[in-house]
Every structure is written in C-alpha cells, then in structure tokens.
Design a protein around this motif. Structure first.
Motif, PDB file in Angstrom:
ATOM      1  N   GLN A 125      51.675 -19.056  -4.002  1.00 53.47           N
ATOM      2  CA  GLN A 125      51.651 -19.721  -5.311  1.00 53.47           C
ATOM      3  C   GLN A 125      50.333 -20.463  -5.500  1.00 53.47           C
ATOM      4  O   GLN A 125      49.747 -20.423  -6.577  1.00 53.47           O
ATOM      5  N   ASP A 126      49.841 -21.107  -4.455  1.00 52.04           N
ATOM      6  CA  ASP A 126      48.576 -21.817  -4.545  1.00 52.04           C
ATOM      7  C   ASP A 126      47.424 -20.837  -4.819  1.00 52.04           C
ATOM      8  O   ASP A 126      46.554 -21.099  -5.658  1.00 52.04           O
TER       9      ASP A 126
ATOM     10  N   ASN B  58      47.775 -17.939  -6.236  1.00 53.14           N
ATOM     11  CA  ASN B  58      47.994 -17.448  -7.600  1.00 53.14           C
ATOM     12  C   ASN B  58      47.500 -18.437  -8.642  1.00 53.14           C
ATOM     13  O   ASN B  58      46.914 -18.040  -9.654  1.00 53.14           O
ATOM     14  N   THR B  59      47.701 -19.710  -8.409  1.00 53.34           N
ATOM     15  CA  THR B  59      47.217 -20.732  -9.342  1.00 53.34           C
ATOM     16  C   THR B  59      45.702 -20.627  -9.496  1.00 53.34           C
ATOM     17  O   THR B  59      45.174 -20.671 -10.612  1.00 53.34           O
ATOM     18  N   SER B  60      45.002 -20.472  -8.380  1.00 54.78           N
ATOM     19  CA  SER B  60      43.540 -20.312  -8.436  1.00 54.78           C
ATOM     20  C   SER B  60      43.164 -19.023  -9.157  1.00 54.78           C
ATOM     21  O   SER B  60      42.237 -19.008  -9.977  1.00 54.78           O
TER      22      SER B  60
ATOM     23  N   GLU C  23      44.866 -17.463 -11.438  1.00 49.26           N
ATOM     24  CA  GLU C  23      45.131 -17.613 -12.871  1.00 49.26           C
ATOM     25  C   GLU C  23      44.002 -18.357 -13.569  1.00 49.26           C
ATOM     26  O   GLU C  23      43.653 -18.035 -14.704  1.00 49.26           O
TER      27      GLU C  23
ATOM     28  N   SER D 298      45.784 -12.378 -11.644  1.00 44.54           N
ATOM     29  CA  SER D 298      47.141 -12.651 -11.183  1.00 44.54           C
ATOM     30  C   SER D 298      47.333 -12.059  -9.797  1.00 44.54           C
ATOM     31  O   SER D 298      46.781 -10.994  -9.489  1.00 44.54           O
TER      32      SER D 298
ATOM     33  N   GLN E  85      56.541 -15.060  -9.623  1.00 46.62           N
ATOM     34  CA  GLN E  85      56.479 -16.127 -10.609  1.00 46.62           C
ATOM     35  C   GLN E  85      57.426 -17.228 -10.169  1.00 46.62           C
ATOM     36  O   GLN E  85      58.523 -16.958  -9.693  1.00 46.62           O
TER      37      GLN E  85
ATOM     38  N   LYS F 251      58.208 -25.131  -9.652  1.00 44.34           N
ATOM     39  CA  LYS F 251      56.905 -25.807  -9.742  1.00 44.34           C
ATOM     40  C   LYS F 251      57.089 -27.320  -9.616  1.00 44.34           C
ATOM     41  O   LYS F 251      56.330 -27.988  -8.935  1.00 44.34           O
TER      42      LYS F 251
ATOM     43  N   GLU G  13      55.661 -29.941  -6.688  1.00 42.25           N
ATOM     44  CA  GLU G  13      54.953 -31.198  -6.939  1.00 42.25           C
ATOM     45  C   GLU G  13      55.638 -32.362  -6.227  1.00 42.25           C
ATOM     46  O   GLU G  13      54.965 -33.232  -5.660  1.00 42.25           O
TER      47      GLU G  13
END
Length: 127
Positions: A79-80, A82-84, A86, A91, A103, A109, A113
């Motif tokens: 996920q980390d 993928n965030t970068s 995006e 993707s 996803q 999410k 956090e």
C-alpha cells in the motif's frame, strides 16, 4: 545498444542493492516505486521478491507493537508503494506484484493511520 546496457535490469537491481545499505525502509519503498514508474524493469516481481525483506524492515521491527501478521505487513508495504506510485500517476496493479486488484477501503486506510500513530506514541514512550 551494442553494449546491451538498455537490455538489462541490472542497473535497477544495483541501485536497490546500494540503497539498502544507506536508506531507511520508507525511503527504499519510495525509490522502489520510482524505479518501477520511470525505469520500467522487465520483471518487477523478481525485484519485489528479492527486496521485500528490506522494504518491510520497519514494519517487521514494529511487529511486536502493532501485532501485524506477515500478510498485513506485506499489504502495508504494498500500500505504501502504491501510494507513491499513485502520486506518479501509476498504479501497483500495472506491475503484477499482487494477484488480485489492490485497493484499500477507507476503513483500512484509517486503520493504517491509527496504527502509525500507535507506533509513534509507543516509540515516544521508549525515548
């Protein structure tokens, strides 16, 4: 093309090997995402398999605090990355690092956090 420099992913692998020595895992994940997005390695899955332990090191270290399973750690690392990706207009789905569509729901999410905050507070108590 005579030297074969553009036909190989060796430079991507060498870059990651060198970065492993000097970079924190979060920076390494950003580098990994950048290399995926802009260097177009021919086999991203092999790179992922080789460097997954290094990309996951901070999550592994905090495993005792967060109670994450190995699968949750892998999911958080992906996920980390993928965030970068995006942020670069890409993707993780394009790189076949995971078998199904990747996803996270809003709840997942938010949970991530909260886990990050929990780690921060635990580390603050130690210091």
């Amino acid at each position: 093309m005579q030297l074969g420099l553009l036909e190989s992913d060796n430079y991507v692998e060498y870059t990651l090997e060198e970065a492993v020595v000097f970079q924190m895992p979060s920076s390494l994940r950003l580098l990994f995402a950048t290399l995926l997005a802009f260097c177009s390695p021919t086999n991203p899955t092999l790179l992922w398999e080789k460097f997954e332990p290094d990309l996951s090191r901070d999550f592994e270290w905090s495993k005792g605090i967060t109670q994450f399973t190995a699968e949750q750690i892998k999911r958080n690392v992906l996920q980390d990355i993928n965030t970068s990706l995006e942020l670069m207009g890409k993707s993780i789905d394009s790189y076949h690092l995971i078998p199904e569509k990747f996803q996270l729901s809003h709840t997942e999410k938010l949970t991530k956090e909260l886990q990050s905050e929990k780690i921060f507070l635990s580390l603050k108590k130690i210091c």
